[in-house]
Design a protein around this motif. Structure first.
Motif, mmCIF file in Angstrom:
data_model
loop_
_atom_site.group_PDB
_atom_site.id
_atom_site.type_symbol
_atom_site.label_atom_id
_atom_site.label_comp_id
_atom_site.label_asym_id
_atom_site.label_seq_id
_atom_site.Cartn_x
_atom_site.Cartn_y
_atom_site.Cartn_z
ATOM 1 N N PRO A 216 0.830 -1.211 0.000
ATOM 2 C CA PRO A 216 0.000 0.000 0.000
ATOM 3 C C PRO A 216 0.860 1.255 0.000
ATOM 4 C CG PRO A 216 0.081 -0.936 2.200
ATOM 5 C CD PRO A 216 0.799 -1.908 1.303
ATOM 6 N N GLN A 217 0.317 2.295 -0.561
ATOM 7 C CA GLN A 217 0.953 3.605 -0.441
ATOM 8 C C GLN A 217 0.451 4.211 0.862
ATOM 9 O OE1 GLN A 217 0.028 5.826 -3.988
ATOM 10 N NE2 GLN A 217 1.546 4.745 -5.211
ATOM 11 N N GLY A 218 1.262 4.128 1.874
ATOM 12 C CA GLY A 218 0.826 4.528 3.209
ATOM 13 C C GLY A 218 0.391 3.314 4.004
ATOM 14 N N LYS A 219 -0.629 3.470 4.830
ATOM 15 C CA LYS A 219 -1.076 2.396 5.714
ATOM 16 C C LYS A 219 -2.059 1.458 5.018
ATOM 17 C CE LYS A 219 1.090 3.926 9.412
ATOM 18 N NZ LYS A 219 2.265 3.199 9.956
ATOM 19 N N LEU A 220 -2.028 0.210 5.462
ATOM 20 C CA LEU A 220 -2.989 -0.781 4.999
ATOM 21 C C LEU A 220 -4.351 -0.465 5.618
ATOM 22 C CD1 LEU A 220 -3.242 -3.578 3.506
ATOM 23 C CD2 LEU A 220 -2.931 -4.611 5.764
ATOM 24 N N ASN A 221 -5.380 -0.459 4.802
ATOM 25 C CA ASN A 221 -6.750 -0.248 5.270
ATOM 26 C C ASN A 221 -7.601 -1.363 4.686
ATOM 27 O OD1 ASN A 221 -9.247 0.637 6.066
ATOM 28 N ND2 ASN A 221 -9.125 2.637 5.073
ATOM 29 N N MET A 222 -7.868 -2.354 5.509
ATOM 30 C CA MET A 222 -8.525 -3.585 5.059
ATOM 31 C C MET A 222 -9.833 -3.780 5.813
ATOM 32 S SD MET A 222 -6.954 -7.428 5.491
ATOM 33 C CE MET A 222 -7.998 -8.773 6.052
ATOM 34 N N ALA A 235 -23.931 -3.535 -5.907
ATOM 35 C CA ALA A 235 -24.490 -2.219 -6.251
ATOM 36 C C ALA A 235 -24.977 -1.477 -5.016
ATOM 37 C CB ALA A 235 -25.632 -2.392 -7.250
ATOM 38 N N SER A 236 -25.301 -2.212 -3.956
ATOM 39 C CA SER A 236 -25.814 -1.581 -2.738
ATOM 40 C C SER A 236 -24.714 -1.217 -1.744
ATOM 41 C CB SER A 236 -26.818 -2.514 -2.061
ATOM 42 O OG SER A 236 -26.170 -3.699 -1.616
ATOM 43 N N ILE A 237 -23.471 -1.562 -2.043
ATOM 44 C CA ILE A 237 -22.371 -1.266 -1.119
ATOM 45 C C ILE A 237 -21.944 0.179 -1.308
ATOM 46 C CG2 ILE A 237 -20.010 -1.834 -0.438
ATOM 47 C CD1 ILE A 237 -20.488 -4.674 -1.397
ATOM 48 N N PRO A 238 -22.014 0.998 -0.245
ATOM 49 C CA PRO A 238 -21.631 2.409 -0.381
ATOM 50 C C PRO A 238 -20.123 2.560 -0.588
ATOM 51 C CG PRO A 238 -22.061 1.878 1.914
ATOM 52 C CD PRO A 238 -22.437 0.663 1.125
ATOM 53 N N ALA A 239 -19.729 3.738 -0.984
ATOM 54 C CA ALA A 239 -18.304 4.030 -1.179
ATOM 55 C C ALA A 239 -17.549 3.873 0.141
ATOM 56 C CB ALA A 239 -18.128 5.437 -1.726
ATOM 57 N N MET A 240 -16.335 3.407 0.038
ATOM 58 C CA MET A 240 -15.476 3.228 1.219
ATOM 59 C C MET A 240 -14.140 3.925 0.941
ATOM 60 S SD MET A 240 -16.368 -0.754 2.226
ATOM 61 C CE MET A 240 -16.307 -1.397 0.536
ATOM 62 N N PRO A 241 -14.125 5.260 0.985
ATOM 63 C CA PRO A 241 -12.891 5.988 0.648
ATOM 64 C C PRO A 241 -11.726 5.575 1.548
ATOM 65 C CG PRO A 241 -14.504 7.414 1.742
ATOM 66 C CD PRO A 241 -15.210 6.160 1.391
ATOM 67 N N GLY A 242 -10.577 5.375 0.935
ATOM 68 C CA GLY A 242 -9.370 4.998 1.678
ATOM 69 C C GLY A 242 -9.143 3.513 1.793
ATOM 70 N N TRP A 526 -15.754 5.822 7.132
ATOM 71 C CA TRP A 526 -14.670 5.580 6.188
ATOM 72 C C TRP A 526 -13.850 6.846 5.931
ATOM 73 C CZ3 TRP A 526 -13.146 0.938 5.760
ATOM 74 C CH2 TRP A 526 -14.057 -0.121 5.822
ATOM 75 N N GLN A 527 -14.521 7.967 5.841
ATOM 76 C CA GLN A 527 -13.798 9.211 5.604
ATOM 77 C C GLN A 527 -12.890 9.557 6.784
ATOM 78 O OE1 GLN A 527 -14.358 11.015 2.484
ATOM 79 N NE2 GLN A 527 -12.323 11.666 3.185
ATOM 80 N N ILE A 528 -13.375 9.259 7.998
ATOM 81 C CA ILE A 528 -12.570 9.514 9.203
ATOM 82 C C ILE A 528 -11.347 8.611 9.225
ATOM 83 C CG2 ILE A 528 -12.583 9.374 11.727
ATOM 84 C CD1 ILE A 528 -15.594 10.064 11.591
ATOM 85 N N ILE A 529 -11.551 7.325 8.915
ATOM 86 C CA ILE A 529 -10.422 6.393 8.894
ATOM 87 C C ILE A 529 -9.399 6.814 7.854
ATOM 88 C CG2 ILE A 529 -9.735 4.005 8.413
ATOM 89 C CD1 ILE A 529 -12.465 3.134 9.499
ATOM 90 N N GLN A 530 -9.875 7.154 6.665
ATOM 91 C CA GLN A 530 -8.960 7.578 5.605
ATOM 92 C C GLN A 530 -8.144 8.788 6.042
ATOM 93 O OE1 GLN A 530 -10.723 9.408 2.133
ATOM 94 N NE2 GLN A 530 -9.103 8.618 0.794
ATOM 95 N N SER A 531 -8.809 9.779 6.618
ATOM 96 C CA SER A 531 -8.122 11.002 7.026
ATOM 97 C C SER A 531 -7.098 10.731 8.123
ATOM 98 C CB SER A 531 -9.156 12.028 7.509
ATOM 99 O OG SER A 531 -8.521 13.183 8.005
ATOM 100 N N ASP A 532 -7.493 9.938 9.136
ATOM 101 C CA ASP A 532 -6.584 9.695 10.256
ATOM 102 C C ASP A 532 -5.434 8.766 9.880
ATOM 103 O OD1 ASP A 532 -8.411 11.224 11.595
ATOM 104 O OD2 ASP A 532 -8.624 9.877 13.300
ATOM 105 N N LEU A 533 -5.709 7.765 9.039
ATOM 106 C CA LEU A 533 -4.637 6.855 8.626
ATOM 107 C C LEU A 533 -3.593 7.552 7.777
ATOM 108 C CD1 LEU A 533 -6.042 3.352 7.603
ATOM 109 C CD2 LEU A 533 -4.512 3.890 9.491
ATOM 110 N N SER A 534 -4.017 8.546 7.010
ATOM 111 C CA SER A 534 -3.092 9.209 6.082
ATOM 112 C C SER A 534 -2.159 10.191 6.775
ATOM 113 C CB SER A 534 -3.879 9.940 4.986
ATOM 114 O OG SER A 534 -4.692 10.953 5.546
ATOM 115 N N LYS A 535 -2.370 10.412 8.078
ATOM 116 C CA LYS A 535 -1.465 11.297 8.813
ATOM 117 C C LYS A 535 -0.088 10.663 8.895
ATOM 118 C CE LYS A 535 -5.119 13.315 11.681
ATOM 119 N NZ LYS A 535 -5.665 13.411 13.053
ATOM 120 N N GLN A 536 0.927 11.490 8.866
ATOM 121 C CA GLN A 536 2.301 10.992 8.913
ATOM 122 C C GLN A 536 2.655 10.554 10.326
ATOM 123 O OE1 GLN A 536 4.400 10.618 6.219
ATOM 124 N NE2 GLN A 536 2.573 11.182 5.039
ATOM 125 N N ASP A 537 3.405 9.432 10.430
ATOM 126 C CA ASP A 537 3.864 8.966 11.747
ATOM 127 C C ASP A 537 4.898 9.924 12.318
ATOM 128 O OD1 ASP A 537 2.285 6.694 11.786
ATOM 129 O OD2 ASP A 537 3.752 5.519 10.648
#
Length: 537
Positions: A216-222, A235-242, A526-537
């Motif tokens: 992954p580019q950055g952290k793994l988000n599984m 078709a019914s699965i909403p977007a999962m950004p990140g 999902w948006q919260i996870i994406q934002s927080d995971l993308s922070k630099q260590d």
């Protein structure tokens, strides 16, 4: 009074063997057999000095050797071996004499890069391993010198070393060198009588080129996709950004022969790939301990499972396999490690990623102590800590599914005690909680629970006008209310708790997160996870 040098001559026990084998100046108690290309080493020696992971399975007269890129099976008196599922010829077969198996040296050289030097005079074998640094020297004394059993002139004599003989220097003890002759004899001579001439480095083993595997580019988000019968309507699965990896629970052990049941779906894979997700399909043991033990017990059944996974991976264009074996007999824990050791090189050869799920440490033999976590992490690409069910469905007391302090203690146990590399460790996070009920009865407090999605507590809070409070002990928001004479208690899984877990990912520089499971979460998470995971260590 000056002590005279000893004139006593002795023959060390190792020189009474037909073909003694030496490693770093020590002799093994069992002789090798054969000579030159037909040379074979005792299996016990191989396991002690070359690779303790080598496994013997007497039931099928098999020995299995695994390295980072090879899986080899030898069988007694067979002139071929299975190497990464391919049949290859051997110069010499594995042989059994009495209770001892003898392994041919050609396969040991190929797999481990060991250097074996056989003396034409004595038959002794000197073994060296890749990366070893050897110091060679000669005597500076015209008439040679006595090789003694210990560092001192009063020690008995083993033999006389002539001046021009090349000797191997192992260590210095009280002004004496421990040395070895090329014929195998090991003993001591005065350091002052040795001239160090050369240093030799045993070459490293050459390995096959590694097929690149996705990172992954950055952290793994599984996240896991829980599939029970049919796959979801994508078709019914909403977007999962990140999100970058999805693991559908598709493959399950069906019987003790290693047959797998598949729920895989090509349309699901097509949908996942269109979203840019890696698909790491999960394989489980169906949480059946007896069936699991039978399926892991032999090379044939383990390989049968692996071959099916390879076929499924090819058929459905998978990028990885997630191994989720739980509720096993503790005695079968080493077999799970062996399964991973045999699986990983074969999957890696196809560019597939291997991840393995483990529980937090506890006193349970079947749910926690089955895992040799350091051994599993040494083989797999990722280890996923399922850091939930601190308080499980039938827990005798109410509590959080995964309080933040408990999660951190569980992580630190793996990182500090088991030395799991943080770059391999993935934090499993729950997308669910439990509504606990407590009722006082004549027999004491009756405790019950019901697992719920994140949405359920939120709706209860809205409907009942509840006000969550932060519980410092659990590190989570908490609510309670009374209904039908019962106290209802909820330790909330929400943005606050998920953010606290992601803070731990950054604090310990972990590989990322894995969430159980998709569909339990509030979509906005999902948006919260994406934002927080993308922070630099």
């Amino acid at each position: 009074m000056q002590m005279l040098p000893s004139k006593e001559e002795v023959q060390p026990d190792y020189m009474k063997l037909d073909k003694p084998v030496f490693y770093q100046g020590q002799a093994y108690e069992i002789s090798a057999i054969g000579r030159q290309k037909e040379l074979k080493l005792p299996l016990d020696l191989v396991q002690r000095w070359i690779d303790p992971k080598v496994r013997s399975e007497p039931g099928t007269a098999s020995v299995i050797l695994t390295t980072e890129d090879k899986v080899v099976r030898l069988q007694t008196d067979q002139t071929t071996a299975s190497v990464n599922l391919q049949t290859v010829p051997l110069t010499s077969s594995m042989q059994k004499q009495g209770d001892q198996l003898y392994v041919p040296i050609d396969i040991l050289k190929q797999l481990y890069g060991v250097d074996l030097r056989e003396s034409a005079d004595s038959g002794a074998v000197l073994m060296f391993t890749p990366g070893e640094r050897l110091r060679w020297g000669r005597l500076n004394k015209e008439d040679g010198i006595e090789l003694r059993t210990g560092p001192g002139k009063r020690m008995p004599i083993i033999s006389m070393i002539p001046r021009d003989e090349k000797i191997l220097i192992w260590e210095e003890v009280k002004g004496w060198y421990k040395v070895q002759r090329t014929g195998g004899e090991v003993g001591f001579i005065p350091a002052a009588n040795v001239i160090e001439e050369t240093e030799e480095v045993i070459p490293e083993r050459k390995t096959d080129p590694v097929i690149p595997r996705w990172k992954p580019q950055g952290k793994l988000n599984m996240t896991w996709e829980h599939v029970v019968k049919g796959n979801p309507q994508t078709a019914s699965i909403p977007a999962m950004p990140g999100l970058n990896v999805i693991s559908p629970t598709w493959f399950h052990l069906a019987d003790g022969q290693g047959n797998l049941k598949s729920l895989a779906d090509a349309d699901y894979v097509k949908w996942a790939r269109s979203r840019g997700y890696q698909v790491w399909a999960l394989v489980s043991n169906s949480f059946e301990p007896v069936m699991t033990g039978a399926a892991l017990a032999s090379y044939e059944t383990r390989i049968h499972m692996i071959e099916q996974l390879l076929a499924f991976a090819k058929q459905y264009s998978l990028q990885g396999i997630n191994v989720d074996f739980e509720n096993m007999n503790k005695s079968d824990g080493p077999l799970l490690v062996q399964f991973l050791r045999e699986m990983t090189p074969l999957l890696h050869a196809e560019g597939l990623i291997v991840s393995v799920d483990v529980t937090a440490k506890s006193g349970s033999d079947s749910w926690s102590r089955i895992y040799d976590r350091p051994a599993l992490a040494a083989v797999a690409d990722y280890m996923i800590l399922m850091a939930y069910d601190e308080h499980w469905a039938s827990s005798p007391e109410s509590g959080s599914v995964a309080s933040i302090p408990w999660v951190e203690r569980s992580l630190r146990g793996l990182l500090e005690t088991d030395k799991i590399p943080p770059s391999k460790l993935v934090l499993g996070v729950p997308f669910y909680t439990r509504i606990w009920t407590e009722e006082k009865t004549g027999e004491g407090m009756k405790v019950g629970s019901k697992a719920v999605f994140m949405e359920k507590p939120r709706k209860l809070i809205e409907e009942k006008g509840l006000k969550p409070v932060f519980d410092a002990k659990s590190g989570q928001n908490y609510v309670e209310y009374t209904e039908n004479g019962k106290l209802n208690r909820i330790w909330l899984e929400d943005a606050t708790s998920i953010q606290s877990r992601i803070e731990l990912v950054h604090k310990y520089n972990l590989a990322g997160v894995a969430s159980w499971r998709r569909g339990f979460e509030e979509p906005a998470l999902w948006q919260i996870i994406q934002s927080d995971l993308s922070k630099q260590d």
